[in-house]
Every structure is written in structure tokens, then in C-alpha cells.
Write an enzyme that holds these catalytic residues in place. Sequence first.
Site, PDB file in Angstrom:
ATOM      1  N   ASP A 705      -8.939  -4.230  15.288  1.00  0.00           N
ATOM      2  CA  ASP A 705     -10.107  -3.916  14.468  1.00  0.00           C
ATOM      3  C   ASP A 705      -9.804  -2.837  13.443  1.00  0.00           C
ATOM      4  OD1 ASP A 705     -11.285  -5.662  16.196  1.00  0.00           O
ATOM      5  OD2 ASP A 705     -12.453  -4.151  17.291  1.00  0.00           O
ATOM      6  N   LYS A 774     -23.267   6.608  15.716  1.00  0.00           N
ATOM      7  CA  LYS A 774     -22.275   5.585  15.362  1.00  0.00           C
ATOM      8  C   LYS A 774     -22.867   4.477  14.510  1.00  0.00           C
ATOM      9  CE  LYS A 774     -18.957   2.267  17.230  1.00  0.00           C
ATOM     10  NZ  LYS A 774     -18.301   1.702  18.446  1.00  0.00           N
ATOM     11  N   ASP A 932     -14.020  -7.776   9.991  1.00  0.00           N
ATOM     12  CA  ASP A 932     -13.026  -6.703   9.992  1.00  0.00           C
ATOM     13  C   ASP A 932     -12.303  -6.610  11.336  1.00  0.00           C
ATOM     14  OD1 ASP A 932     -15.127  -5.817  11.497  1.00  0.00           O
ATOM     15  OD2 ASP A 932     -15.257  -3.832  10.588  1.00  0.00           O
TER      16      ASP A 932
END
Length: 999
Positions: A705, A774, A932
Site C-alpha cells: 500500500d 486518521k 493505491d
Amino acid sequence: REVIAEPKPWRHVRRTIQKEEAMLPLKPPGLMVPRGALSPSAAPLEAAPPGLSRLITLLDGLKRGAQEVTFYNETEGYSLGLQELQRVMGMSPGTAERMPHMFLPQDAAQDERMARQQKLELRALDDAAQAFRKEWDSAAERGELTQVGPGRSLLVRWFGPLREAIAARQQAWIEGQKPTPRDSRLYGPFISMLSADKLATLTLTTVLSDLLRGNYTSKKKKASGIMAGQFPMTRMSQKVGQAVQREISFDMMKAKVLKQLKQLERERDAAAGEEGEEALARNLLLAKQEKEFRQTLYRVRNITAARSRPGRTISRESAKILGKDALSWSEVLQIKVGAVLVDQMIDSCKVAYPIGAAEGDGQERLAFSRGLDSPYGPSEIRLDVDVINYVSASQEMYEIMRPRYLPMIVPPVPWTRRHNGGHINLRTLMMRSRDCLEQLRELKAAEDGVHAGGGLQDVYDALNALGAVPWRINGPVLDALLKVWEGSPQEGVGRGGFGGVPVFEDTPKVEPLRPAFRLARAQGQLLVGHMGETQFEAWKLRRKNKDVDKGNRERLAERADLSLKIGVAKEFREEPEIYYPHNLDFRGRAYPLHPNLNHLGSDHCRGVLHFAEAKPLGDDGLKWLLVHIANLFGHNKLPFEERRQFTLDHLEEVYASADRPFAGDRWWAQSEAPFQCLAACKEVANALRSGDPAAYACGLPVQIDGSCNGLQHYAALGRDIAGGAAVNLLPCERPQDVYTEVAEKVAEMVSADAEAGNAWAQVLDGHVDRKLVKQSVMTSVYGVTFIGVREQIQNRLKERGWANDNTTYRVANYAGKVTMQAMAELFSGARGTMDWLAEAAGRIGRLNELVRWTSPIGLPVVQPYRNLDRFRVQTHSQRVVVMGYNMSLPVNRRRQKQAFPPNYVHSVDASHMMMTATECHRQGITFAGVHDSFWTHPSTVDAMNAIIRDKFVELHSQPLLEMLRDELMYNYPGLELPDLPAKGSLDIARVRESPYFFS
């Protein structure tokens, strides 16, 4: 409206044959006609010129041969065998080998798979209607309507009454009976064009599928999740009306094609015994007619399954085939036709209580009802909660919501044009354009080579590379998932509530307070006495029960969605290979065409999928499997060696998880992705026990990732050294964690405010950590607003047990402001680029123009945001409001401005993924991408890592912002743009040295 022209296949066939005429043998070879078709006689063709002989022989073989399987390229037609087609059409062996999907397989096993693939694609409504009627008639005759199965029995029981109600409405219109609804003269002819069986089946499956899956989410509910069991009446009516339109158009096209086929057969039979020049002339005439018929058949086959596609597409295709007989439906007509069918369903479908009891037992009530989302909200159709629970508890939900689009069992057709690729029969556009005609025009211009992007070949290559990856169902992991889904008392596993599988029991509603002697608060006063609920307590109770009901419906939607995924996995479990053709969203991000089970899905989907091809681990494969397990436990911010050591330290738990998943402490279920972790534990255990891990063949994908990939691209665009270092664009000994950095900055600011006396900072102090911020950091590069940040933080606080709604809201409001401020200070370089992009889009919006640009890989992108038009439609039961989209509506300036920064970055990261996919495919590396997150075999992770970095450097070595500015000024003459933000001195090439850039 753009009319997308069909390919002209036979011109190319003729040109190819004429070009290669001298190379062809004088006598046509015996053709290898599949599916038992007879080889055509060459006798009447010997006198014909060689090229003409080949053409007539080819057409004759097409007519008498494989009419089930098409191949798609510039010479549309039907395969007659690989070697024969190479000789007849002058194709080189290399070309044929590179495109095996274009030819009918030669061996029986592959031939059988191709036939099954077509059957999967061409599932028809007729089959479902016949099955429902047969099952209902049989069960009713035996008096066993309740013994068919929980989900299925309701469908079968409702089918009969609904069919009769629709048939009665059809008969009333045909006979002109009075009274009939005022607008029946408008919808009556159309509901009479299909049988009542088909209309009943179509209505039930369309309505139930959307109600059970919770596809509707209003703006107010969007942040709260999916609500199952309710759907706007207007949208539901239009969806049913569109489905009816597609079915009618298809039936009309099918009838016309069958009529043409019979006419051709009669003419062919009449010319069978003729010879000489007259016979040659007749054969030429028949060849011309054959060409026209094949082109018509080609379009019909491509829209056989288009009944699940937008009405605009089916209308365009039916107009080509039916000509003046084609049906053109307005939105008003779609809603009126759909509304009468939905109303018939609401009034005729009943259920006996207790559900499942024999008919006549218990009390009957309507299964569907009408309601309002709010006093001023849209009218909704609702499914009874008890019915929802009864169906969701059954194993037949997959039958109710049987998906239209399924994984392929043969390799997908390569994309060669924007409308040619993917399935064998289903026709899908390369891009999900949101019905934006400007986007379709840009795509056509790019495909024709008149767009500044230079064509779409690079995009086609990437999509073909992604679709060519074969997958398989991971049987042992699917077994474990089924034990949790169905319950396994011998394993000590109940139904749901474990490993991310939603619970099957609904949360009970809070009962109202009974009158008693007590204290109560009302209107700012403290009351004492014998009393029931006060007005304030009743209001709070309604709010609590509304939240309980919402939670129950969300879990229902999760169960319905997971039921569908499990059903697909069970159906394809024994397939040696399955494939996922991909297409793009309007920004260029790639998605599988099949939404129900793919590697972009939840942990359950990813856990039950692995590569069909297993490759030896080699020297480093086992190391990457150990890293993969640590990543799944959330330790992806540790150095690689520490991640490997984490797994080795828990090797005993790895073995226990692999051997006895539901015994002991179930270590694998404690990870962030339980079923992916279980799959990895099994592979590690098998490799270590094999005696030679390097030779162990493993098909498990390892995921690598990006480190907050959006910020990585922003840092590269602005050459921001500080931002690049924070997201691992520069080499470092330990991976940098931008989320922790933001959390520390926010905690510092909150502590300072708490010392200064801020009451909400004092409440929040000590509760700020990485998890709290986050999501806000991840979405900051995609244009998240303050309201979005506040809601994200509020949800995290509720997850921690913060029960006081007022306090939670006010603390989240304060935390959102502090978090936005901290991110602005830490990501100043990215903020400058985002502000420039937003300002550019704002100036374009003031010109009343859509923002359009070209992605780095050459894909034209158009933001489709316009204001929506509203108009009212009166049905026979209610007035509904319809929102429409067309090119004459003004541009939505606010959305154009807000969406441009995230959409542009999405187009950049999509280009990086597609460049990586193409290069991996060229080097023989299996590659799968989830935006991604890049996947490959454990043995090829190092090779893929090198390609990821090389392509990132190649991408950002271009002056992307300068190219974008120049293109915008060219697209919008007279547009004045602000100066580009100043760039830093980041050396992009150093990404190649960064081990944690993607890790």
C-alpha cells in the site's frame, strides 16, 4: 444525443480477402465448423474467383456454423476455427495468439466453458417468469405454498396474486372497462405489451432487490450508512418503468431478427440446388443480406442483457434495429408505467402472521406500504420489518437478488474500442460516464485520434492487463466464512457477530416508561409524583428508537450484501479460473465490472479470492508473507524486519489458526482483516511444513500500500520536501507515519487550549490518538470539509462509548477545527496546490463551463456536475417530483470547484496504477490494483516494487501542473488563471531509494 456508430465489419473482411487473394489456395479448404454444423460444399464455388470463394465460403460457414459465440475485433463475425480463420482472413499466427478471446476454443473443455459463459451472461427474464409460474402453480395445487423455503416462498406466494392483479388491469384496459384511472390511456398500451407473468416477475425482482440491499441513501442518511427496507417511490417507479421499456424493446427486436432469420433460411433453401453464374449472383445477393442480418444480430446479442442498462442505451440500439417501430419513452411515461405496477404490488402482496404459517393461519397484512421519510420528505415504498428479518434469516436471499453481472469463466474480450471489450455478449462502455454526453464526445474524439491526449491505447492496455488476471475461490477460507454465516454449533460458532459478519439478531427497541412514582425533568423543572413519560422523555425515546431502527436496517443491508457475495462465491467455487473485466469511472480509476464479489470489496471478498496461478515462493516470497500478516494486524508502520519478527513471534498462533480456526483464542480474528489473515496463516503454515518453502507454490496476493497516496502525489506535484518526507517519498530507516504526526500536533494544540481554560479542550484532552484523526487526514486530500471532519471525529468518539450526544457533538466540533488547523500547518505545500486547483475550477465555473482535462495517461476527463432540473409527474395514485439532467442546465459551480482538486489527484493516481499494471503485464508479473494498493505474488513483490517507483518517477518527471494550466487555457479561450504555487526542491528520483514509499 451522440449516436455511436456500429463497426462495419464486412468491409474489412472484403479488403483483407482482396489483399491476400494471391496467397490463397485455388480450392477452398474444408472448414472446421463448430457445434456440429455441416461443412459447406465447395462444388458451386470452384468457378468463382479465389477471393470471392473465400468470402462466400466464410459467409456460408457463419450462417451454418457457430451462431452462439462471437469474437470482437475490427472484423466482427463468428469463429470457424483458429487455423482456418488465419488462412481465410490472412491473419498472422502471432496476432491470433495474442488475442485468443476472439476465437472459438478448439478443445471440448474450453468450448464447454465458453458456452456456460454465454449462458451466465444471457440469463433471461423469461426463465425466471416461467420458473415462478411453474413453482407457484405446482405449490398451490399441492397446498404447499409455505414449504418452498423462507425467501423463495414469499416470492412464489406473491407472484400469483400480483400476476392476477396485473392481468386484471390489462384486461380492463383492453376491454375499455369503467372506471379506469384517468391516465390509463397513457400507460395501458405499454403494460399490455408484456405478459402478466413477465411483469409480475420483473416488478418483484426489481423492487425487492433494491429494498433488501439498501441501495437508497438520502443526503441526511449518507453519513450514517445504508438504510434497507425503504426506497423513494419516484425512483422505484422509474426503475421499474425502465425495466419494462427494456423488456418490451428487446422482445420487439428479437421478433424482428427471428423474422429475418426465417426469410434468409427460405431463400437459402430455394438456391440450394442452383449452379453457374446465376447461382453466383444469387449467392452474392444472399451474402449481402447475410451481412445485414449479422450486423443486426450482433447488436441484438450485445443488448441481450442490456435490460440492466440505462434506458438511453437500449433506446438507441432499438432505434437502429426497429427503425420507425422503435419505442421512445419519456421519464414521465417510465414513471407512470412503473407506478401502476408498484401500486399493484403494494395492494396485492400480503403475508400471514406469524410469517411462514400456512395460509389461513394467523392474521394477514400488507407486506409493502407507503410512507414519508419526514413530514416534508419524499414518499417512500417500505417493506415490513418482520418480512425483512424473515427473508434475511434464510439462505435464499441470493435467489431473490440474483445478480446480473457475474465474474467471467473465460478470459475477457480485450478492449479495442470504447464500447468493445469485457464480456462476450454484454456490451459495456469503457467508462461509467454518469450519462454525461460531453464526456462521451471527448472519449470518441480521443478514440478517433483528434484529442490532445493522443488516443486511448495506453488505457486499453492497462484495462486488458487488469482483466487478464485469473482468480480462484479460496475453498478453505470460504468454508470458514460459511461456518460463521450459517452457524456451526460443533465449532462453537453462532450465526454472525464474528469476523466482521453482521449479527442476525435485531437490537430491541426501548420500551416506554410505565407510570410510577418517580422524579422527572420537564421544561427546566424537576417534577416528582406518580407519572408516565413526560414530553421530553417521549422525544428522547423516539430518537433512541429511531437510531435502533436505523442500526437494524443497516445490519440488514450488510447481511443482504454479504449473502449476495457468498452466493457468488459458492456458485463459482469449483471453477478453475474466474476473471474480472474492468472499466473506469469518469476520473480514470479502474473497477471490476462485477460489483458483487471482487478484490476491491470487503475483507470477506478479499479473503475468499486468490490468484488461480500459484508460483513458487522463491528466496524472498516467505519473507513477504510474514510482512503481509503483520500488515493485516496494523503494524505497517514498523520496519520490515520488525514486521517479520512479529509474525515469527506468533508462529504458534499462525499454525493454530491454520489448523483449527475456531479453537483457542482465534488469533486470526483479532486482526484488522480476519479472513485475509486466515488465508495468509494457511499459506505460511503450508510453506513451512512443505520442507522447502522456496519451492512451495503460493497463489495468495501480497498487498503493498501507498503511504497516504493522495498526499504523496500532492508532494510530488509541488516538489514539497517536508511533505514528501512525511509520506515516505524520501529514504529513511523507519517508515514515517503522517497520521501519528497529525495526531501529535492536534494533541499538543488541545493540551495548550485546555491549560488556557477551554472547556471542550479539557474534555478532549487525553483522548487524541492516531485513530481519531486518521480518516480526516486520509480524506483531506480529497476535499473533505469541516462538516465532514466533525462527523468523522464524532463517529470515532461514539465508537468509544461517548453516550451524551450534546457533549459528543460539541467536542467533535472543537476537535474538527483543531484538526483542520493542524493539517493546514503540516501540509502547506499540498494546500497551496489544492487552492490553485479550486480557484481554477471556480473561474471556469463562472464561464458556465464544465471543467475538463486530460489525465497523464491520455484519458479525457469531464466533471459532470450540473444543476438538476425538477418537474412534477402525476400518477394515478400520487404526484411525484422528478430530477433530470441535460446539457442545457447551468453548471453547478460549487461542486465543480470543490470536486476538482480531489478528482484531478484521482486522475493522477489512476494513471500511476495503470502505468504500473501495463509494465507488470509486459514483464509477466501478475498484478491487481485497488487504487493505491497494489497486489502480486509473494515471489514478485520486489520486482513490482521497482516498477511502482520507476513509474512514479516517470509520471512526475513531467511538468504536470504546467501541462494542466496550458490545457485549461487552451480549452477555455480568454480564461485567466492565477500563477502556479511555488515549487520546492524535492528530487523525485530519490523515490527509487525509499523502501517505505509503498510498503
